[in-house]
Design an enzyme around this catalytic site. Structure first.
Site, PDB file in Angstrom:
ATOM      1  CE  LYS A 199      -2.896   1.707   3.361  1.00 33.85           C
ATOM      2  NZ  LYS A 199      -3.962   1.804   4.234  1.00 33.85           N
ATOM      3  CE  LYS A 259      -0.400   5.644   4.864  1.00 35.12           C
ATOM      4  NZ  LYS A 259      -2.134   5.714   5.070  1.00 35.12           N
ATOM      5  CG  ASP A 290      -4.406   5.694   2.378  1.00 34.83           C
ATOM      6  OD1 ASP A 290      -5.136   6.400   2.147  1.00 34.83           O
ATOM      7  OD2 ASP A 290      -4.241   5.154   3.612  1.00 34.83           O
ATOM      8  CD  GLU A 303      -6.856   2.808   3.197  1.00 41.90           C
ATOM      9  OE1 GLU A 303      -6.081   1.973   2.809  1.00 41.90           O
ATOM     10  OE2 GLU A 303      -6.996   3.202   4.324  1.00 41.90           O
ATOM     11  CG  ASP A 320      -8.946   4.427   7.083  1.00 42.83           C
ATOM     12  OD1 ASP A 320      -9.611   4.127   8.241  1.00 42.83           O
ATOM     13  OD2 ASP A 320      -7.793   4.566   6.822  1.00 42.83           O
ATOM     14  CE  LYS A 361      -7.196   2.485   9.665  1.00 39.52           C
ATOM     15  NZ  LYS A 361      -6.640   3.919   9.102  1.00 39.52           N
ATOM     16  CD  GLU A 384      -3.821  -1.099   6.098  1.00 37.21           C
ATOM     17  OE1 GLU A 384      -3.542  -0.025   6.741  1.00 37.21           O
ATOM     18  OE2 GLU A 384      -4.010  -1.135   4.931  1.00 37.21           O
TER      19      GLU A 384
HETATM   20 MN    MN Z   1      -6.131   4.909   5.642  1.00 34.92          MN
END
Ligand code: MN
Length: 386
Positions: free
Chosen positions: A170, A172, A201, A227, A252, A276, A330
């Site tokens: 992923k 960032k 993301d 994301e 998210d 989360k 993740e």
């Molecule tokens: Mn995120």
């Protein structure tokens, strides 16, 4: 132990812990060199200790709370409300906390985690048995690529592939200009084509025009999931993007509370939801949120805030209760954080994190490590950096 008695909370302690990272992590908002969390240690009059971890992605940029705010609020406002309560009465305790304290979902999640740890230990059961029971023993775990240097990120990914640690990466994004960021992502995705899955993301840093420009380029390069490209508040924009997005569009930041989930489902704002524990205020509420998503036909994903070896073990207890995670998750914190604070080592092999056996959260704090890394011992990151 055949019957259980109440487990009345006697003491509540919040300890800030600072751990170095194995390499710099470049988030949209800042560059991180260390990761901080709060350990919430609850002792009952009956002699059981439960521990929770409130972990944050390097300060208040993601959720508004910081390790300092969590400690201050727990010491001054949470602790007096918790003392004397029965750790089995989680729903009542959380309602009481909600009545007295707005927000603070990370602190509430850490407290709930400690309460579940107490329950599990009192009942001699792993926490997953308190949350509906185990449906999986492992989780496919993506690795964050977050240095901003495509060539270095490709090397990092190849090393992870060679070690059979991760086959999903992923990126960032959001720290660089969109053109440079998209070029970087396309280069990484093309280089890893056929070897690994690559995801992006931008942490809500793009506007709709930018997202609409970037999406076909990323899809062409082989990216299989995007994301939260848009800001968290723009659910209508997220819904417009979902309609034209041929790959998974995961929400998210936009989905933290149960009310967020309800609205996201009504608008079909995303095609995948990142769970989360911290953002939703605990495992039980995250479970409810997951059920709302699934009931609306929207699949779920197991996200992370880069928890320590302790918080990751705790997250895995929750994750074990989830059946279908079509895009995995993740829980990779312990591989990015350079120091473990648990007696057990998290087990990563064959591209998955494996559930640890044990009662409660299944992880126990290494007291020497805690003594070394707690902030109030004047620990200095520079003292242990090589
Ligand atoms: Mn995120």
């Amino acid at each position: 132990m055949s019957t259980h008695s109440a487990q009345r909370i006697d003491t509540v302690e919040a300890i800030i812990v600072d751990l170095p990272l194995v390499r710099e992590q470049r988030f949209a908002a800042l560059d991180a060199r260390s990761q901080s969390m709060v350990l919430l240690i609850l002792n009952t009059r009956e002699g059981i200790q439960g521990i929770g971890e409130a972990s944050l992605p390097s300060g208040p940029w993601w959720g508004g709370e910081s390790v300092e705010s969590i400690k201050a609020n727990v010491d001054s406002y949470f602790a007096p409300l918790l003392i004397g309560e029965d750790a089995f009465a989680i729903d009542g305790i959380l309602s009481k906390l909600d009545d007295a304290i707005y927000g603070n979902s990370f602190a509430k999640a850490g407290i709930e985690m400690a309460l579940l740890d107490i329950q599990g230990k009192a009942l001699d059961q792993p926490v997953y048995n308190l949350l509906g029971g185990k449906q999986r023993d492992s989780l496919p775990v993506a690795w964050p690529l977050a240095t901003g240097d495509a060539a270095a990120e490709i090397d990092e990914a190849r090393e992870k592939l060679d070690k059979r640690l991760h086959d999903t990466f992923k990126l960032k994004m959001g720290a660089m200009a969109p053109e440079a960021d998209v070029e970087r992502a396309c280069r990484v995705a093309q280089e890893l084509e056929g070897l690994a899955k690559v995801r992006c993301d931008p942490n809500g840093r793009w506007d709709e025009t930018t997202a609409r420009w970037a999406l076909p380029r990323l899809v062409d390069a082989g990216v299989d999931l995007i994301e939260q490209p848009l800001p968290r508040w723009n659910l209508e924009g997220c819904a417009r993007l979902t309609r034209e997005c041929p790959i998974a569009h995961m929400l998210d930041e936009s989905v933290c509370s149960l009310q967020d989930m309800q609205r996201a489902a009504e608008l079909r704002a995303g095609s995948l939801i990142s769970l989360k524990i911290m953002k939703t205020g605990g495992m039980r509420r995250t479970k409810t949120l997951s059920e709302m998503a699934l009931a609306a036909g929207i699949p779920i994903y197991m996200g992370t805030f880069l928890e320590s070896s302790f918080g990751t073990g705790a997250n895995m207890q929750f994750c074990a209760t989830l059946r279908d995670l079509p895009y995995g998750g993740e829980l990779s914190g312990p591989l990015l954080v350079a120091e473990s604070i648990t007696e057990q080592s998290p087990e990563y092999r064959d591209f998955e994190l494996h559930l640890q056996a044990g009662v409660g959260l299944g992880v126990t704090i290494d007291r020497d490590k805690l003594a070394a890394f707690r902030r109030d011992r004047n620990y200095s990151l520079h003292a242990v950096r090589k």
